[in-house]
Write an enzyme that holds these catalytic residues in place. Sequence first.
Site, short mmCIF file in Angstrom:
data_model
loop_
_atom_site.label_atom_id
_atom_site.label_comp_id
_atom_site.label_asym_id
_atom_site.label_seq_id
_atom_site.Cartn_x
_atom_site.Cartn_y
_atom_site.Cartn_z
N TRP A 1 10.69 -78.65 -60.63
CA TRP A 1 9.80 -77.57 -60.18
C TRP A 1 8.98 -77.01 -61.33
CZ3 TRP A 1 8.96 -78.23 -55.44
CH2 TRP A 1 9.99 -78.55 -54.55
N LYS B 1 15.33 -70.46 -49.23
CA LYS B 1 16.65 -70.67 -49.83
C LYS B 1 17.55 -69.46 -49.65
CE LYS B 1 14.48 -74.18 -52.15
NZ LYS B 1 13.28 -74.46 -52.91
N ASP C 1 9.86 -68.19 -61.59
CA ASP C 1 10.09 -68.80 -60.28
C ASP C 1 11.55 -68.54 -59.94
OD1 ASP C 1 10.55 -70.40 -58.09
OD2 ASP C 1 9.73 -72.24 -58.98
C1 LIG Z 1 12.22 -75.09 -53.41
C2 LIG Z 1 11.63 -74.68 -54.69
C3 LIG Z 1 10.24 -74.68 -54.90
C4 LIG Z 1 9.26 -75.17 -53.86
O1 LIG Z 1 9.18 -74.27 -52.82
P1 LIG Z 1 8.14 -74.45 -51.62
O2 LIG Z 1 8.28 -73.15 -50.91
O3 LIG Z 1 8.60 -75.63 -50.81
O4 LIG Z 1 6.79 -74.67 -52.18
C5 LIG Z 1 9.77 -74.24 -56.12
N1 LIG Z 1 10.60 -73.82 -57.09
C6 LIG Z 1 11.93 -73.81 -56.93
C7 LIG Z 1 12.81 -73.32 -58.03
C8 LIG Z 1 12.49 -74.23 -55.72
O5 LIG Z 1 13.82 -74.22 -55.56
#
Ligand SMILES: *Cc1c(COP(=O)(O)O)cnc(C)c1O
Length: 357
Positions: free
Chosen positions: A101, A193, A169
Amino acid sequence: MDRVFNFAAGPSMLPLEVLKKAQSELTNYNGTGMSVMEMSHRSAAFEEIIKKAEELVRELMGVPENYSVMFLQGGASTQFAMVPLNLYKNKKADYILTGAWADKAIKEAQIYGEVRVLASSKDKNFSYIPKVNTFNQDSDYVHITMNNTIYGTRYTWIPQTGNIPLVADMSSNILSEKIDVSKFGLIYAGAQKNLAPSGVTLVVARKDLIANCLDITPTMLQYKIHDENKSLYNTPPCFPIYILKLVLEWLKNEGGLKAIEERNIEKASILYNFLDNSKLFKGTVVKEDRSLMNIPFVLPDDELNKKFIDTAKKQGFVELKGHRSVGGMRASIYNAMPVQGVKELVEIMKKFEKENS
Ligand SMILES: *Cc1c(COP(=O)(O)O)cnc(C)c1O
């Protein structure tokens, strides 16, 4: 079999109470005679929902007054572009590469400016968090991925970036543990999540940082526009925001962040303690950087991995297959996973170890 223990990395488990509450209100929300899915985003009923969701984010996370709370679309992946588009001034930023990511975030930021990758844990398949303490003073921001969903690592400390805003993030660790929001310039998280179904992205941003953006920024990608319009510039993802509100109410009811953090530590410890003492199952991450949310582990060979995943699935423990870049298994144990789910998982691991060694 009714409900399974769902260890998916995302979309993932939601609290059963939340699903039941949503079910009870599905066709007639609060006497309106309609579903939240059918409701105008300008209606009084929905305005109350989104207002309450923001209030609860502020309360549970302890968001300071000078921060904006926004409910956006496009997932965390859209934030990979929005962050540079809105925060670039010198068009330079520092990134730490801790996984897939982070890599995507870097590639997106490179489209609009200069990215300096200060450190990477790629040398050991992202099984640790590199320690970085010095940053480029001309950087517009420093970007980290606080919890690495695929590799199962997390920052247990906050990089001291001084006057340079820290962007994180937090897609897979948002509201899982107490964090000091004031140490960050901007936090973003896709909801699927730990917060809600997919479709809404939570952004918490210091207001002075989002006052200007690059000229080329599309209107829909300007934080300022969404902030000024209280996330109602266009039609927001109404139903995911409603479920988010229910999840936040659930979280508050469970005792808030302190209580959920304690529970998350308890759950992760149950699994890590077993892994540390098992002769067959092994964790893949260095001890000091282990995630509370995503726990990868492996057996000695792929045949055994497959056998375990199949055995577990038959007993209602699903989505344990690891990401292809780590292999083996991964147990994602977000807020909604009960302690009992982890305890029972360890029981079947013990039984499997006995039968296969
Ligand atoms: C799942 C995830 C993403 C991507 O998320 P989307 O909502 O599918 O764009 C980005 N960063 C992390 C740390 C993730 O776990």
